[in-house]
Design a protein around this motif. Structure first.
Motif, PDB file in Angstrom:
ATOM      1  N   ASP A 136     -51.763 -53.133  89.182  1.00 60.67           N
ATOM      2  CA  ASP A 136     -50.455 -53.773  89.362  1.00 60.67           C
ATOM      3  C   ASP A 136     -50.542 -54.910  90.387  1.00 60.67           C
ATOM      4  OD1 ASP A 136     -47.632 -53.937  88.780  1.00 60.67           O
ATOM      5  OD2 ASP A 136     -47.272 -53.021  90.747  1.00 60.67           O
ATOM      6  N   TYR A 137     -51.287 -54.690  91.450  1.00 61.69           N
ATOM      7  CA  TYR A 137     -51.480 -55.707  92.486  1.00 61.69           C
ATOM      8  C   TYR A 137     -52.124 -56.957  91.899  1.00 61.69           C
ATOM      9  CZ  TYR A 137     -53.256 -57.700  96.906  1.00 61.69           C
ATOM     10  OH  TYR A 137     -53.566 -58.522  97.954  1.00 61.69           O
ATOM     11  N   LEU A 138     -53.156 -56.774  91.066  1.00 61.84           N
ATOM     12  CA  LEU A 138     -53.818 -57.914  90.435  1.00 61.84           C
ATOM     13  C   LEU A 138     -52.848 -58.669  89.534  1.00 61.84           C
ATOM     14  CD1 LEU A 138     -56.277 -59.652  89.842  1.00 61.84           C
ATOM     15  CD2 LEU A 138     -56.997 -57.931  88.160  1.00 61.84           C
ATOM     16  N   GLU A 188     -55.711 -65.905  79.377  1.00 65.57           N
ATOM     17  CA  GLU A 188     -54.256 -65.722  79.481  1.00 65.57           C
ATOM     18  C   GLU A 188     -53.627 -65.434  78.113  1.00 65.57           C
ATOM     19  OE1 GLU A 188     -50.535 -65.309  81.088  1.00 65.57           O
ATOM     20  OE2 GLU A 188     -52.411 -65.502  82.182  1.00 65.57           O
ATOM     21  N   GLY A 189     -54.028 -66.191  77.089  1.00 67.10           N
ATOM     22  CA  GLY A 189     -53.477 -65.986  75.750  1.00 67.10           C
ATOM     23  C   GLY A 189     -53.765 -64.596  75.204  1.00 67.10           C
ATOM     24  N   ASP A 190     -54.989 -64.128  75.414  1.00 65.78           N
ATOM     25  CA  ASP A 190     -55.358 -62.784  74.957  1.00 65.78           C
ATOM     26  C   ASP A 190     -54.532 -61.720  75.667  1.00 65.78           C
ATOM     27  OD1 ASP A 190     -57.301 -63.831  73.269  1.00 65.78           O
ATOM     28  OD2 ASP A 190     -58.911 -63.568  74.739  1.00 65.78           O
ATOM     29  N   ARG A 191     -54.314 -61.897  76.970  1.00 63.69           N
ATOM     30  CA  ARG A 191     -53.515 -60.928  77.723  1.00 63.69           C
ATOM     31  C   ARG A 191     -52.065 -60.926  77.238  1.00 63.69           C
ATOM     32  NH1 ARG A 191     -56.871 -63.079  81.638  1.00 63.69           N
ATOM     33  NH2 ARG A 191     -55.265 -64.473  82.454  1.00 63.69           N
ATOM     34  N   LEU A 229     -44.969 -53.541  83.065  1.00 61.37           N
ATOM     35  CA  LEU A 229     -46.118 -53.948  83.865  1.00 61.37           C
ATOM     36  C   LEU A 229     -46.796 -55.145  83.225  1.00 61.37           C
ATOM     37  CD1 LEU A 229     -47.651 -50.411  84.487  1.00 61.37           C
ATOM     38  CD2 LEU A 229     -46.430 -51.827  86.156  1.00 61.37           C
ATOM     39  N   GLY A 230     -47.656 -55.770  83.982  1.00 60.73           N
ATOM     40  CA  GLY A 230     -48.466 -56.853  83.465  1.00 60.73           C
ATOM     41  C   GLY A 230     -49.633 -56.302  82.658  1.00 60.73           C
ATOM     42  N   TYR A 231     -50.539 -57.190  82.310  1.00 60.67           N
ATOM     43  CA  TYR A 231     -51.663 -56.823  81.458  1.00 60.67           C
ATOM     44  C   TYR A 231     -52.511 -55.700  82.052  1.00 60.67           C
ATOM     45  CZ  TYR A 231     -56.044 -57.029  78.958  1.00 60.67           C
ATOM     46  OH  TYR A 231     -57.151 -56.684  78.233  1.00 60.67           O
ATOM     47  N   PHE A 232     -53.000 -55.894  83.277  1.00 64.08           N
ATOM     48  CA  PHE A 232     -53.918 -54.910  83.843  1.00 64.08           C
ATOM     49  C   PHE A 232     -53.234 -53.573  84.110  1.00 64.08           C
ATOM     50  CE2 PHE A 232     -56.263 -58.851  84.744  1.00 64.08           C
ATOM     51  CZ  PHE A 232     -57.451 -58.526  84.114  1.00 64.08           C
ATOM     52  N   GLY A 233     -52.002 -53.605  84.544  1.00 63.48           N
ATOM     53  CA  GLY A 233     -51.265 -52.360  84.752  1.00 63.48           C
ATOM     54  C   GLY A 233     -51.064 -51.603  83.456  1.00 63.48           C
ATOM     55  N   THR A 234     -50.749 -52.337  82.392  1.00 63.15           N
ATOM     56  CA  THR A 234     -50.536 -51.713  81.088  1.00 63.15           C
ATOM     57  C   THR A 234     -51.837 -51.170  80.526  1.00 63.15           C
ATOM     58  OG1 THR A 234     -48.678 -53.216  80.671  1.00 63.15           O
ATOM     59  CG2 THR A 234     -49.633 -52.102  78.756  1.00 63.15           C
TER      60      THR A 234
END
Length: 183
Positions: free
Chosen positions: A91-93, A107-110, A126-131
Protein backbone atom coordinates in the motif's frame (compact mmCIF):
# COMPACT_ATOMS: atom_id res chain seq x y z
CA UNK A 1 20.33 -2.44 -2.95
CA UNK A 2 22.89 0.38 -3.07
CA UNK A 3 26.44 -0.92 -2.74
CA UNK A 4 27.44 1.85 -0.33
CA UNK A 5 25.10 0.36 2.27
CA UNK A 6 27.61 -2.39 2.87
CA UNK A 7 24.97 -5.12 2.63
CA UNK A 8 26.23 -8.01 0.58
CA UNK A 9 23.38 -9.17 -1.71
CA UNK A 10 24.66 -12.71 -1.14
CA UNK A 11 23.83 -12.31 2.58
CA UNK A 12 20.19 -11.49 1.76
CA UNK A 13 20.06 -14.38 -0.72
CA UNK A 14 21.58 -16.71 1.87
CA UNK A 15 18.94 -15.67 4.40
CA UNK A 16 16.15 -16.46 1.94
CA UNK A 17 17.65 -19.78 0.77
CA UNK A 18 18.44 -21.01 4.29
CA UNK A 19 15.05 -19.84 5.53
CA UNK A 20 13.35 -21.88 2.85
CA UNK A 21 15.32 -24.92 3.99
CA UNK A 22 14.21 -24.43 7.63
CA UNK A 23 10.49 -24.84 7.14
CA UNK A 24 10.60 -27.93 9.36
CA UNK A 25 11.55 -25.92 12.44
CA UNK A 26 14.88 -27.69 12.98
CA UNK A 27 17.94 -25.66 13.94
CA UNK A 28 19.74 -24.48 10.85
CA UNK A 29 23.28 -23.17 11.30
CA UNK A 30 23.22 -21.72 7.78
CA UNK A 31 20.18 -19.61 8.64
CA UNK A 32 21.71 -18.48 11.92
CA UNK A 33 24.90 -17.46 10.09
CA UNK A 34 22.91 -15.62 7.38
CA UNK A 35 21.05 -13.61 10.04
CA UNK A 36 24.34 -12.75 11.79
CA UNK A 37 25.95 -11.62 8.51
CA UNK A 38 22.98 -9.50 7.54
CA UNK A 39 22.68 -7.89 10.98
CA UNK A 40 26.40 -7.13 11.11
CA UNK A 41 26.37 -5.10 7.90
CA UNK A 42 27.54 -1.50 8.46
CA UNK A 43 24.08 -0.28 7.49
CA UNK A 44 22.62 -1.36 10.77
CA UNK A 45 25.28 0.53 12.72
CA UNK A 46 24.96 3.80 10.83
CA UNK A 47 22.42 6.56 11.10
CA UNK A 48 21.55 7.37 7.53
CA UNK A 49 18.37 8.99 6.28
CA UNK A 50 17.17 6.57 3.61
CA UNK A 51 15.35 7.62 0.48
CA UNK A 52 11.99 6.05 -0.38
CA UNK A 53 13.34 2.96 -2.18
CA UNK A 54 15.97 2.46 0.49
CA UNK A 55 13.44 2.64 3.33
CA UNK A 56 11.24 0.16 1.46
CA UNK A 57 14.18 -2.22 1.16
CA UNK A 58 14.99 -1.80 4.85
CA UNK A 59 11.43 -2.75 5.77
CA UNK A 60 11.58 -5.77 3.47
CA UNK A 61 14.85 -6.91 5.08
CA UNK A 62 13.26 -6.38 8.49
CA UNK A 63 10.40 -8.64 7.40
CA UNK A 64 12.83 -11.36 6.29
CA UNK A 65 14.67 -11.16 9.60
CA UNK A 66 11.37 -11.35 11.48
CA UNK A 67 10.36 -14.39 9.43
CA UNK A 68 13.76 -16.06 9.92
CA UNK A 69 13.43 -15.57 13.68
CA UNK A 70 10.01 -17.22 13.75
CA UNK A 71 10.50 -20.10 11.28
CA UNK A 72 9.38 -23.44 12.56
CA UNK A 73 7.31 -21.99 15.37
CA UNK A 74 5.20 -19.26 13.79
CA UNK A 75 2.52 -18.17 16.18
CA UNK A 76 -0.70 -16.60 14.99
CA UNK A 77 0.56 -13.19 16.15
CA UNK A 78 3.87 -13.55 14.29
CA UNK A 79 2.10 -14.69 11.15
CA UNK A 80 -0.26 -11.72 11.42
CA UNK A 81 2.65 -9.28 11.80
CA UNK A 82 4.36 -10.65 8.68
CA UNK A 83 1.14 -10.50 6.64
CA UNK A 84 0.46 -6.97 7.92
CA UNK A 85 3.97 -5.82 6.97
CA UNK A 86 3.56 -7.12 3.41
CA UNK A 87 0.20 -5.36 3.10
CA UNK A 88 1.59 -2.09 4.46
CA UNK A 89 4.59 -2.12 2.13
CA UNK A 90 2.43 -2.78 -0.92
CA UNK A 91 0.00 0.00 0.00
CA UNK A 92 2.88 2.37 0.82
CA UNK A 93 4.43 1.77 -2.61
CA UNK A 94 1.11 2.41 -4.36
CA UNK A 95 0.55 5.67 -2.49
CA UNK A 96 4.10 6.83 -3.05
CA UNK A 97 3.90 6.08 -6.77
CA UNK A 98 0.61 7.96 -7.03
CA UNK A 99 2.02 11.08 -5.36
CA UNK A 100 5.36 10.98 -7.19
CA UNK A 101 6.30 12.54 -10.51
CA UNK A 102 8.60 9.59 -11.21
CA UNK A 103 7.46 7.47 -14.15
CA UNK A 104 7.36 3.78 -13.30
CA UNK A 105 7.41 1.43 -16.29
CA UNK A 106 4.27 -0.70 -16.75
CA UNK A 107 1.63 1.87 -15.77
CA UNK A 108 -0.74 0.66 -18.51
CA UNK A 109 -0.42 -2.96 -17.43
CA UNK A 110 -1.12 -2.03 -13.81
CA UNK A 111 -4.22 -0.04 -14.81
CA UNK A 112 -5.52 -2.90 -16.98
CA UNK A 113 -5.05 -5.31 -14.10
CA UNK A 114 -6.99 -3.04 -11.72
CA UNK A 115 -9.77 -2.67 -14.30
CA UNK A 116 -10.04 -6.46 -14.55
CA UNK A 117 -10.15 -7.42 -10.84
CA UNK A 118 -13.38 -8.67 -9.36
CA UNK A 119 -15.59 -7.00 -6.78
CA UNK A 120 -13.99 -8.65 -3.76
CA UNK A 121 -10.55 -7.20 -4.48
CA UNK A 122 -11.93 -3.97 -5.90
CA UNK A 123 -13.88 -3.32 -2.68
CA UNK A 124 -10.63 -2.57 -0.81
CA UNK A 125 -9.95 0.37 -3.13
CA UNK A 126 -6.22 -0.32 -3.21
CA UNK A 127 -3.67 0.38 -5.88
CA UNK A 128 -1.97 -2.23 -8.02
CA UNK A 129 0.54 -3.60 -5.52
CA UNK A 130 -1.92 -3.64 -2.64
CA UNK A 131 -4.46 -5.49 -4.76
CA UNK A 132 -1.92 -7.98 -6.12
CA UNK A 133 -0.65 -8.62 -2.60
CA UNK A 134 -4.18 -9.46 -1.40
CA UNK A 135 -4.78 -11.65 -4.45
CA UNK A 136 -1.61 -13.67 -3.87
CA UNK A 137 -2.18 -13.77 -0.11
CA UNK A 138 -5.65 -15.22 -0.74
CA UNK A 139 -4.30 -17.82 -3.17
CA UNK A 140 -1.66 -18.87 -0.62
CA UNK A 141 -4.27 -19.11 2.13
CA UNK A 142 -6.54 -21.28 -0.01
CA UNK A 143 -3.64 -23.54 -0.98
CA UNK A 144 -2.54 -23.96 2.64
CA UNK A 145 -6.06 -24.90 3.72
CA UNK A 146 -6.42 -27.33 0.81
CA UNK A 147 -3.04 -28.95 1.60
CA UNK A 148 -3.69 -29.57 5.30
CA UNK A 149 -2.98 -33.22 5.99
CA UNK A 150 -1.79 -33.87 2.43
CA UNK A 151 1.39 -33.53 0.42
CA UNK A 152 4.10 -31.01 1.13
CA UNK A 153 2.71 -27.76 -0.28
CA UNK A 154 6.01 -26.17 -1.26
CA UNK A 155 7.11 -29.11 -3.40
CA UNK A 156 3.69 -29.68 -4.98
CA UNK A 157 2.54 -28.38 -8.35
CA UNK A 158 0.32 -25.81 -6.62
CA UNK A 159 3.24 -24.77 -4.43
CA UNK A 160 5.44 -24.22 -7.47
CA UNK A 161 2.71 -22.16 -9.13
CA UNK A 162 2.38 -20.00 -6.01
CA UNK A 163 6.13 -19.52 -5.82
CA UNK A 164 6.11 -18.45 -9.49
CA UNK A 165 3.35 -15.91 -8.78
CA UNK A 166 5.24 -14.60 -5.75
CA UNK A 167 8.44 -14.32 -7.80
CA UNK A 168 6.63 -12.43 -10.55
CA UNK A 169 5.10 -10.06 -8.00
CA UNK A 170 8.39 -9.46 -6.20
CA UNK A 171 10.11 -8.78 -9.54
CA UNK A 172 7.45 -6.16 -10.26
CA UNK A 173 8.03 -4.60 -6.83
CA UNK A 174 11.78 -4.53 -7.42
CA UNK A 175 11.30 -3.03 -10.89
CA UNK A 176 9.09 -0.25 -9.50
CA UNK A 177 11.61 0.49 -6.76
CA UNK A 178 14.41 0.73 -9.31
CA UNK A 179 12.64 3.70 -10.90
CA UNK A 180 13.02 5.57 -7.60
CA UNK A 181 16.66 4.55 -7.14
CA UNK A 182 17.46 5.98 -10.58
CA UNK A 183 15.40 9.14 -10.05
Amino acid sequence: MPGEWGVDPAAVDSLIQNGQAQMDGETNRGLQQAVIELCSAPLFESEIEPEFAESFQLEAINGWLMLAEALGELSEAQTGRIIHLARELADYLDKYMKSSLTLVKGEGDRERYLDSVGGYLRSYDLGYFGTRNLEIEGACHEAILAALGHDELITSRVGHQLLDRCDEYSNQLASALMAFLMD
